[in-house]
Design a protein around this motif. Structure first.
Motif, PDB file in Angstrom:
ATOM      1  N   VAL A 141       1.586   9.362  -5.624  1.00  0.00           N
ATOM      2  CA  VAL A 141       2.011  10.724  -5.283  1.00  0.00           C
ATOM      3  C   VAL A 141       2.982  11.243  -6.342  1.00  0.00           C
ATOM      4  O   VAL A 141       2.878  12.385  -6.795  1.00  0.00           O
ATOM      5  CB  VAL A 141       2.632  10.778  -3.871  1.00  0.00           C
ATOM      6  CG1 VAL A 141       3.360  12.099  -3.640  1.00  0.00           C
ATOM      7  CG2 VAL A 141       1.560  10.591  -2.810  1.00  0.00           C
ATOM      8  N   ALA A 142       3.924  10.418  -6.760  1.00  0.00           N
ATOM      9  CA  ALA A 142       4.881  10.822  -7.798  1.00  0.00           C
ATOM     10  C   ALA A 142       4.158  11.151  -9.102  1.00  0.00           C
ATOM     11  O   ALA A 142       4.493  12.138  -9.778  1.00  0.00           O
ATOM     12  CB  ALA A 142       5.917   9.722  -8.019  1.00  0.00           C
ATOM     13  N   GLU A 143       3.160  10.342  -9.467  1.00  0.00           N
ATOM     14  CA  GLU A 143       2.385  10.618 -10.676  1.00  0.00           C
ATOM     15  C   GLU A 143       1.595  11.920 -10.547  1.00  0.00           C
ATOM     16  O   GLU A 143       1.525  12.704 -11.499  1.00  0.00           O
ATOM     17  CB  GLU A 143       1.439   9.452 -10.975  1.00  0.00           C
ATOM     18  CG  GLU A 143       2.153   8.199 -11.440  1.00  0.00           C
ATOM     19  CD  GLU A 143       1.248   6.971 -11.528  1.00  0.00           C
ATOM     20  OE1 GLU A 143       0.042   7.071 -11.201  1.00  0.00           O
ATOM     21  OE2 GLU A 143       1.753   5.909 -11.918  1.00  0.00           O
ATOM     22  N   ALA A 144       1.013  12.164  -9.375  1.00  0.00           N
ATOM     23  CA  ALA A 144       0.259  13.396  -9.143  1.00  0.00           C
ATOM     24  C   ALA A 144       1.182  14.613  -9.219  1.00  0.00           C
ATOM     25  O   ALA A 144       0.825  15.634  -9.820  1.00  0.00           O
ATOM     26  CB  ALA A 144      -0.444  13.351  -7.792  1.00  0.00           C
ATOM     27  N   GLU A 145       2.365  14.501  -8.628  1.00  0.00           N
ATOM     28  CA  GLU A 145       3.333  15.599  -8.694  1.00  0.00           C
ATOM     29  C   GLU A 145       3.740  15.887 -10.134  1.00  0.00           C
ATOM     30  O   GLU A 145       3.842  17.048 -10.548  1.00  0.00           O
ATOM     31  CB  GLU A 145       4.565  15.273  -7.851  1.00  0.00           C
ATOM     32  CG  GLU A 145       4.316  15.343  -6.374  1.00  0.00           C
ATOM     33  CD  GLU A 145       5.503  14.877  -5.541  1.00  0.00           C
ATOM     34  OE1 GLU A 145       6.407  14.171  -6.086  1.00  0.00           O
ATOM     35  OE2 GLU A 145       5.530  15.199  -4.344  1.00  0.00           O
TER      36      GLU A 145
ATOM     37  N   GLU B 242       0.834  -1.208   0.000  1.00  0.00           N
ATOM     38  CA  GLU B 242       0.000   0.000   0.000  1.00  0.00           C
ATOM     39  C   GLU B 242       0.869   1.259   0.000  1.00  0.00           C
ATOM     40  O   GLU B 242       0.610   2.214  -0.712  1.00  0.00           O
ATOM     41  CB  GLU B 242      -0.930  -0.013   1.214  1.00  0.00           C
ATOM     42  CG  GLU B 242      -1.821   1.186   1.341  1.00  0.00           C
ATOM     43  CD  GLU B 242      -3.172   1.002   0.693  1.00  0.00           C
ATOM     44  OE1 GLU B 242      -3.913   1.985   0.645  1.00  0.00           O
ATOM     45  OE2 GLU B 242      -3.479  -0.104   0.210  1.00  0.00           O
ATOM     46  N   LEU B 243       1.923   1.249   0.804  1.00  0.00           N
ATOM     47  CA  LEU B 243       2.845   2.383   0.862  1.00  0.00           C
ATOM     48  C   LEU B 243       3.520   2.612  -0.483  1.00  0.00           C
ATOM     49  O   LEU B 243       3.613   3.750  -0.961  1.00  0.00           O
ATOM     50  CB  LEU B 243       3.889   2.160   1.956  1.00  0.00           C
ATOM     51  CG  LEU B 243       4.935   3.264   2.118  1.00  0.00           C
ATOM     52  CD1 LEU B 243       4.272   4.593   2.458  1.00  0.00           C
ATOM     53  CD2 LEU B 243       5.948   2.868   3.180  1.00  0.00           C
ATOM     54  N   GLU B 244       3.978   1.531  -1.109  1.00  0.00           N
ATOM     55  CA  GLU B 244       4.612   1.661  -2.420  1.00  0.00           C
ATOM     56  C   GLU B 244       3.632   2.183  -3.466  1.00  0.00           C
ATOM     57  O   GLU B 244       3.984   3.034  -4.292  1.00  0.00           O
ATOM     58  CB  GLU B 244       5.206   0.319  -2.850  1.00  0.00           C
ATOM     59  CG  GLU B 244       6.432  -0.079  -2.056  1.00  0.00           C
ATOM     60  CD  GLU B 244       6.920  -1.493  -2.368  1.00  0.00           C
ATOM     61  OE1 GLU B 244       6.413  -2.112  -3.338  1.00  0.00           O
ATOM     62  OE2 GLU B 244       7.807  -1.971  -1.643  1.00  0.00           O
ATOM     63  N   ALA B 245       2.403   1.709  -3.429  1.00  0.00           N
ATOM     64  CA  ALA B 245       1.387   2.191  -4.365  1.00  0.00           C
ATOM     65  C   ALA B 245       1.088   3.667  -4.125  1.00  0.00           C
ATOM     66  O   ALA B 245       0.926   4.446  -5.078  1.00  0.00           O
ATOM     67  CB  ALA B 245       0.110   1.364  -4.239  1.00  0.00           C
TER      68      ALA B 245
ATOM     69  N   THR C 203      -5.269  11.907   1.617  1.00  0.00           N
ATOM     70  CA  THR C 203      -5.630  12.341   2.970  1.00  0.00           C
ATOM     71  C   THR C 203      -6.614  11.382   3.626  1.00  0.00           C
ATOM     72  O   THR C 203      -6.882  11.498   4.816  1.00  0.00           O
ATOM     73  CB  THR C 203      -6.247  13.754   2.951  1.00  0.00           C
ATOM     74  OG1 THR C 203      -7.491  13.730   2.246  1.00  0.00           O
ATOM     75  CG2 THR C 203      -5.302  14.765   2.311  1.00  0.00           C
ATOM     76  N   ARG C 204      -7.174  10.468   2.836  1.00  0.00           N
ATOM     77  CA  ARG C 204      -8.150   9.501   3.374  1.00  0.00           C
ATOM     78  C   ARG C 204      -7.439   8.292   3.957  1.00  0.00           C
ATOM     79  O   ARG C 204      -6.392   7.886   3.462  1.00  0.00           O
ATOM     80  CB  ARG C 204      -9.087   9.036   2.260  1.00  0.00           C
ATOM     81  CG  ARG C 204     -10.059  10.124   1.827  1.00  0.00           C
ATOM     82  CD  ARG C 204     -11.029   9.585   0.812  1.00  0.00           C
ATOM     83  NE  ARG C 204     -10.614  10.139  -0.485  1.00  0.00           N
ATOM     84  CZ  ARG C 204     -10.753   9.540  -1.636  1.00  0.00           C
ATOM     85  NH1 ARG C 204     -11.295   8.361  -1.711  1.00  0.00           N
ATOM     86  NH2 ARG C 204     -10.345  10.117  -2.738  1.00  0.00           N
ATOM     87  N   PRO C 205      -8.049   7.690   4.976  1.00  0.00           N
ATOM     88  CA  PRO C 205      -7.471   6.461   5.529  1.00  0.00           C
ATOM     89  C   PRO C 205      -7.498   5.340   4.485  1.00  0.00           C
ATOM     90  O   PRO C 205      -8.346   5.312   3.603  1.00  0.00           O
ATOM     91  CB  PRO C 205      -8.401   6.109   6.687  1.00  0.00           C
ATOM     92  CG  PRO C 205      -9.205   7.331   6.957  1.00  0.00           C
ATOM     93  CD  PRO C 205      -9.229   8.133   5.694  1.00  0.00           C
ATOM     94  N   SER C 206      -6.576   4.411   4.641  1.00  0.00           N
ATOM     95  CA  SER C 206      -6.494   3.265   3.745  1.00  0.00           C
ATOM     96  C   SER C 206      -7.592   2.264   4.076  1.00  0.00           C
ATOM     97  O   SER C 206      -7.807   1.929   5.241  1.00  0.00           O
ATOM     98  CB  SER C 206      -5.131   2.602   3.898  1.00  0.00           C
ATOM     99  OG  SER C 206      -5.123   1.345   3.264  1.00  0.00           O
ATOM    100  N   ASP C 207      -8.286   1.782   3.059  1.00  0.00           N
ATOM    101  CA  ASP C 207      -9.277   0.729   3.262  1.00  0.00           C
ATOM    102  C   ASP C 207      -8.586  -0.607   3.549  1.00  0.00           C
ATOM    103  O   ASP C 207      -9.043  -1.394   4.371  1.00  0.00           O
ATOM    104  CB  ASP C 207     -10.171   0.574   2.024  1.00  0.00           C
ATOM    105  CG  ASP C 207     -11.086   1.772   1.815  1.00  0.00           C
ATOM    106  OD1 ASP C 207     -11.420   2.450   2.817  1.00  0.00           O
ATOM    107  OD2 ASP C 207     -11.472   2.017   0.659  1.00  0.00           O
TER     108      ASP C 207
END
Length: 168
Positions: free
Chosen positions: A38-42, A30-33, A114-118
């Motif tokens: 985030v990198a794609e959004a940036e 999940e962290l890697e995803a 900003t949302r919690p992980s499901d």
């Protein structure tokens, strides 16, 4: 003698430890995803811009992803019939609106993080103070944002009025 750990009939540890390992692996995935997203959004935002016309349609400004002014256009020669204060007010009003729109686009882009992980409830999501980053007005919607001239234009007009009073 009980050592506190749950064991199956062969004396091996039960699924509790495997569950921790699975949860850790799931959290890492999940962290890697998230890091990849985030990198794609940036990268997407690096090429983003926002163009806005002033309400009097005399000026058009474009701001980049950090709110920096990248282009300024005076439209249809309207600036020729404007006072310096009116023109400055139009530029500031359009730039302020463009920066606000761009900051909202940044917020929308990063909102999913900003949302919690499901999948991993322990990952609560980022806590971002958008008002501290962009200023308090950025979280106002188009319906709640103040209309009419910008606050800077109002300050200019008040300043001009006080000068007129001294001339009397």
């Amino acid at each position: 003698m009980n050592d506190g750990g749950a064991k199956d009939t062969s004396g091996e540890p039960v699924a509790q430890e495997a569950s921790i390992e699975q949860r850790l692996a799931q959290a890492m995935a999940e962290l890697e995803a998230t890091q990849k997203a985030v990198a794609e959004a940036e990268e997407e935002l690096r090429h983003a811009s926002c163009t806005v016309r002033s309400r009097d349609r005399a000026v058009e400004v474009t701001v980049g992803h950090q709110g920096e002014l990248t282009e300024l256009r005076f439209l249809d020669g309207k600036y020729r019939n404007m006072t310096a204060g009116e023109l400055a007010g139009s530029v500031l009003e359009a730039a302020e609106r463009a920066r606000t729109q761009m900051s909202r686009q940044v917020m929308e882009t990063f909102e999913p993080f900003t949302r919690p992980s499901d999948a991993v409830p322990e990952m609560s999501g980022m806590d971002v103070d958008w008002a501290a980053i962009f200023g308090p007005g950025v979280q106002e919607t188009a319906h709640t944002a103040p209309g009419g001239p910008s606050r800077n234009r109002l300050r200019d007009e008040i300043h001009e009025d006080t000068e007129d009073e001294h001339d009397v």
